[in-house]
Design a protein around this motif. Structure first.
Motif, PDB file in Angstrom:
ATOM      1  N   ASN B  32      41.484  38.393  52.475  1.00 20.41           N
ATOM      2  CA  ASN B  32      40.431  37.438  52.854  1.00 20.41           C
ATOM      3  C   ASN B  32      41.065  36.079  52.978  1.00 20.41           C
ATOM      4  O   ASN B  32      42.044  35.780  52.303  1.00 20.41           O
ATOM      5  CB  ASN B  32      39.315  37.424  51.805  1.00 20.41           C
ATOM      6  CG  ASN B  32      39.814  36.966  50.440  1.00 20.41           C
ATOM      7  OD1 ASN B  32      39.914  35.768  50.177  1.00 20.41           O
ATOM      8  ND2 ASN B  32      40.159  37.919  49.566  1.00 20.41           N
ATOM      9  N   TYR B  35      37.083  33.128  52.712  1.00 20.53           N
ATOM     10  CA  TYR B  35      36.247  33.232  51.529  1.00 20.53           C
ATOM     11  C   TYR B  35      36.802  32.353  50.409  1.00 20.53           C
ATOM     12  O   TYR B  35      38.002  32.280  50.204  1.00 20.53           O
ATOM     13  CB  TYR B  35      36.198  34.695  51.055  1.00 20.53           C
ATOM     14  CG  TYR B  35      35.612  34.876  49.682  1.00 20.53           C
ATOM     15  CD1 TYR B  35      34.234  34.807  49.495  1.00 20.53           C
ATOM     16  CD2 TYR B  35      36.431  35.096  48.574  1.00 20.53           C
ATOM     17  CE1 TYR B  35      33.690  34.958  48.228  1.00 20.53           C
ATOM     18  CE2 TYR B  35      35.890  35.239  47.308  1.00 20.53           C
ATOM     19  CZ  TYR B  35      34.525  35.167  47.136  1.00 20.53           C
ATOM     20  OH  TYR B  35      33.982  35.297  45.893  1.00 20.53           O
ATOM     21  N   LEU B  47      39.360  38.980  58.265  1.00 19.82           N
ATOM     22  CA  LEU B  47      40.421  39.722  57.594  1.00 19.82           C
ATOM     23  C   LEU B  47      39.857  40.679  56.554  1.00 19.82           C
ATOM     24  O   LEU B  47      40.497  41.632  56.152  1.00 19.82           O
ATOM     25  CB  LEU B  47      41.401  38.767  56.916  1.00 19.82           C
ATOM     26  CG  LEU B  47      42.377  38.061  57.850  1.00 19.82           C
ATOM     27  CD1 LEU B  47      43.187  37.033  57.085  1.00 19.82           C
ATOM     28  CD2 LEU B  47      43.295  39.072  58.519  1.00 19.82           C
TER      29      LEU B  47
HETATM   30  S1  FES Z   1      37.050  36.372  54.180  1.00 18.73           S
HETATM   31 FE1  FES Z   1      35.534  37.518  55.183  1.00 18.73          FE
HETATM   32  S2  FES Z   1      35.646  36.833  57.197  1.00 18.73           S
HETATM   33 FE2  FES Z   1      37.100  35.558  56.171  1.00 18.73          FE
END
Ligand code: FES
Ligand code: SF4
Ligand code: SF4
Ligand code: SF4
Lengths: 545, 341
Positions: B32, B35, B47
């Motif tokens: 991620n 996030y 991701l």
């Molecule tokens: S962490 Fe989920 S789309 Fe970026």
């Protein structure tokens, strides 16, 4: 604070009075804004100045400086008259209601408007929101804008009266929440650095308390309460105090009527200053002892929410400076020796041992030890080692039994604007500096953002006085004068000017009033009367005077 | 509490938790980037895609609420391939001068590229117009390294709630900027550095960068009474950085400008390093022994006409000792401090 900081996010309504929170307590301001924006809490701001939080506020009470008692009594009047108060709470948990109610009767919205300048409808709106939040309870947060007045103690009573009237003390998301200015001003009070109490607010005049400390410290202790800081300065002037020990404070800049304070310090036979920099006060000392910064020693600070937290050493003291506790202990031991008394009571090898002694003598710190603090802070009262600490005070009952309503009345500031000094001076802090600037003015980035002192003045006043943005002007009060650049801003109301006290070269406190709150002995730093003039005009006047 | 299955393992989710949060809490890693724990999910980087039985396509774990009985797979060949593609796209307009980047080894983009096993550039390099903003005294912005994850924008909106920055312009020209694209220093920005703390890449970096710290020390901010706890990032005897402490429930890991950036004073050349004694009107350096001895004899002479001022900046232990000294040795209750200011 009666409640923890995190409780602000649980409040249904928050009344912020006498606090420019985004500047003085930025992280607490985040919680207030979050409560409003993300949880739908209502916000009432009472402040003569348009502060950042006004942008988020449902109601802005722009009361005149020094009229908080009238304003708060007025809010209570509306709550009483509209039947919005919590009778069950008042009956069960408080005393003195009838007498107080009689005193509040006079503060009708019209009377309050005359005193404060706040429209009756605005006052009513605030009262209704505070008494009937959309959900949960209502919290009050305040700071020095409440306490640094001649009526500071009355202001605090007025705040507490309002909170009791609506059942908001001893409940989640409510409370009466003074936001303390310094990292450890709460702790310094808790530790008995007050002339009338030992640690944990045990009165020195109480024979039992004294006996306990005498036994522990192995010395007879004086019964008469000592002098407060402003009384100390007066006593120095009168020659009753000849020597002083000042640790990590800069009264030559921070105290009201600072020129008077400087004269006092000059009068001393012997002045010791312990500090990390050669502050304006240290420059006047006979001996300067180099202490250590917070990064160079172990210990604890107690935050505004009564949370005791560990401060940890990251680096050794610079040069041959020493941790402040070591210096004080050494001075004490040597002084005992000079006095021909047994040298005892100051041999500590680590601050944790000092905390152990504090805990044995201080019921509210009884359960606090460095060992426990390893796993996070503890809110006092924390009476024993198994106690989890007390984030919220007065749950179920008041610490003193019943909460007491205290009638308070409006008393105008000691010094009101007049023909000669026609403007109010309000003093306070900027976001980018702290106190007398000894620390923050040595941080390059902060000085880049806020390089110099300014006097904030409303464009209307500026126009009348023919003062332009950035122009250096002359500000004078009955006690002193400064030259400072003007900043024209609508945030400061007409009739008032604002200055910070972070810049020693522009000695704001040369202007401020030494008028004292008769109970707390706090100076009326928040209001005095000044004259602002163009420099040419002052020169012309001076030569004709 | 909804129970979901992640890669064959049963995971309890708190009500309202996303699949990503539930998985991370159960120590199952899902890549991620956009996030951040303290910010609302945004779904920008793609991701964190996963496969969920009964759901079409590859939903983003960070913006999918965990519901009872969900069956989630986090690492299938299809997912890995899609993530690699996404990462290659992200990197296509990113400079590859990691070695001389101030975020080197602290960069989440770099870590993520490594995690996904990126070993070559297959897409043509797109040049982004560089856009530096060095107007803030504490941190610089280099938008060439920006991946438009929006963490800074959300930090400024959700944490600081100042809303100094936002996405500006559209399409390929989209970038992060202040209102009217003015320099940060001229915007509403209050220099809290929350955006800096949240940025996963070298797009936002401290101005004074000394290299990686060698240790961190948990302590408390020395400024206001809020009591924010923080980690001093140390390198030898120098404070090289500060990080908020997320475990403190008063500050929740956040800091203001003074708490985050206000530490130059500790190593400032003006620091007093030796005792000073006034001799012939001037303060002159002296030994501790001489200074302490002088203080003790003078104070002993003035017992009874003495006052002490303690410090709201010093520790509890220090203040305790000063009042003990004042009362027990100097035999007076003339002890106060600046509580009244
Ligand atoms: S962490 Fe989920 S789309 Fe970026
Ligand atoms: S420093 Fe703070 S106020 Fe400024 S842009 Fe970043 S988050 Fe927003
Ligand atoms: S500056 Fe950093 S945090 Fe902001 S969008 Fe770009 S990469 Fe994300
Ligand atoms: S980080 Fe800012 S808000 Fe927090 S204690 Fe320090 S000065 Fe106060």
């Amino acid at each position: 604070m009666t409640n923890p900081i995190s409780d602000l996010e649980r409040a249904g309504c928050i009344l912020v009075i006498g606090s420019n929170t985004t500047v003085g307590h930025p992280i607490i301001a985040l919680r207030i804004k979050k409560a409003v924006r993300q949880h739908g809490a209502k916000l009432i701001v009472a402040n003569p100045k348009y502060i950042d939080l006004c942008e988020e506020a449902d109601v802005w009470l722009q009361n005149r400086s020094g009229t908080d008692v009238a304003l708060l009594n007025g809010i209570a009047w509306v709550i009483l008259n509209e039947g919005l108060w919590d009778q069950a709470y008042v009956d069960e948990r408080t005393e003195g209601f009838a007498e107080w109610r009689a005193a509040v009767e006079k503060y009708t919205p019209d009377v309050v408007q005359d005193i404060t300048g706040v429209e009756p409808d605005t006052l009513r709106a605030a009262a209704r929101l505070y008494a009937r939040p959309p959900f949960g309870n209502s919290a009050i947060a305040y700071t020095l804008g409440i306490t640094l007045h001649r009526t500071g103690t009355d202001n605090v009573f007025a705040v507490a009266n309002l909170a009791m009237l609506t059942g908001n003390i001893g409940v989640e998301g409510g409370g009466v929440n003074p936001l303390r200015g310094h990292n450890n001003v709460q702790g310094a009070c808790d530790m008995g650095c007050l002339p009338n109490v030992f640690t944990g607010y045990q009165p020195v005049a109480n024979a039992e308390a004294r006996a306990k400390f005498e036994a522990a410290w192995g010395a007879p202790l004086p019964e008469a309460p000592g002098l407060t800081e402003s009384e100390i300065m007066a006593a120095v002037h009168e020659g009753r105090i000849r020597a002083m020990y000042i640790m990590g404070e800069n009264p030559a800049v921070s105290d009201a009527d600072a020129n008077h304070v400087r004269q006092a310090l000059e009068n001393l036979d012997f002045l010791v200053v312990q500090d990390i920099f050669l502050s304006e006060t240290a420059q006047m000392a006979d001996v300067v002892l180099p202490g250590a910064s917070f990064a160079e020693k172990d210990g604890t600070f107690t935050s505004t929410e009564r949370r005791v937290q560990r401060v940890r050493q990251a680096i050794p003291p610079v040069g041959s400076s020493r941790a402040d506790w070591q210096i004080v202990a050494e001075v004490a031991s040597r002084t005992l020796e000079k006095l021909g008394r047994p040298v005892a009571g100051f041999a500590f090898s680590h601050p944790s041992e000092i905390m152990a002694e504090i805990a044995t003598l201080t019921p509210s710190y009884g359960g606090i030890s460095f060992e426990r603090l390893e796993s996070g802070g503890l809110h006092w009262p924390c009476p024993d080692a198994g106690h989890p600490g007390t984030p919220r005070l007065h749950i179920g009952r008041f610490t003193r039994g019943r909460g007491r309503f205290t009638p308070v009345r409006h008393i105008p500031p000691a010094e009101m604007p007049d023909a000669e000094y026609p403007l109010f001076l309000n003093t306070g802090r900027l976001l980018y500096h702290f106190h007398t600037g000894t620390l923050t003015r040595r941080v390059k980035g902060l000085t880049q953002i806020a390089p110099e002192a300014r006097v904030e003045i409303n464009p209307r006043d500026a126009e009348r006085l023919e003062i332009a943005q950035g122009e250096t002007v002359h500000v004078a009060s009955r006690r002193g004068q400064v030259f400072v650049k003007a900043e024209l801003t609508d945030r400061t109301p007409p009739g008032s000017v604002f200055m910070s006290f972070h810049f020693a070269e522009v000695l704001t406190n040369a202007l401020t009033s030494p008028a004292l709150d008769p109970v707390a002995k706090a100076p009326e730093l928040k209001v005095c009367a000044v004259r602002v003039e163009k420099v040419e005009k002052e020169i012309a006047n001076a030569s004709s005077r | 509490m909804p129970t979901i299955t992640v890669d064959g393992q049963g995971v309890e989710a708190r009500p309202g938790q996303t699949v990503l949060q539930a998985a991370l809490a159960a120590n199952i890693y899902i890549p991620n980037l956009c996030y951040a724990e303290d910010l609302a999910p945004y779904g920008a980087c793609r991701l964190c895609i996963v496969e969920i039985d009964g759901m079409r396509g590859l939903p983003a774990a960070c913006s999918t609420i965990a519901t009872e009985g969900m069956v989630v797979r986090t690492e299938t060949p299809a997912l890995m391939q899609a993530r690699r593609m996404t990462m290659e796209l992200l990197l296509s307009d990113h400079p590859d001068n990691c070695l001389v980047c101030r975020k080197n080894q602290r960069c989440e983009l770099q870590r993520m590229a490594a995690y996904l096993g990126i070993s070559e550039r297959r897409l043509p390099r797109l040049e982004r117009p560089t856009a530096f903003d060095e107007s803030n005294p504490f941190f610089d912005r280099d938008l060439e390294k920006c991946i438009l994850c929006g963490r800074c924008v959300r930090a400024c909106d959700e944490v600081t709630q100042v809303n100094a920055i936002d996405y500006i312009y559209r399409g390929f020209a989209t970038k992060i900027g202040a209102f009217l694209d003015q320099p940060l220093a001229d915007s509403r920005c209050v220099s809290c550095g929350e955006c800096l703390a949240s940025c996963p890449t070298g797009a936002l970096v401290e101005k004074s960068y000394y290299g990686l710290p060698d240790r961190e020390v948990l302590t408390v901010c020395t400024y206001c009474g809020s009591g924010c706890s923080l980690y001093l990032q140390m390198r030898g005897d120098k404070i090289v950085g500060v990080r908020g402490d997320p475990a403190n429930d008063a500050s929740e890991g956040h800091l203001c400008v003074k708490g985050r950036f206000g530490y130059d004073f500790a190593n400032h050349p003006d620091r007093l390093t030796a005792p000073l004694i006034r001799k012939n009107g001037a303060l002159e350096p002296a030994s501790w022994d001489e200074a302490l001895d002088l203080v003790a004899s003078k104070l002993a002479e003035h017992k009874g006409a003495f006052a002490g001022l303690a410090s709201a900046k010093c520790t509890n232990e220090e203040n305790y000792l000063l009042q003990k000294f004042t009362r027990a040795v100097m035999e007076t209750n003339n002890i106060d401090h600046c509580a009244r200011r």
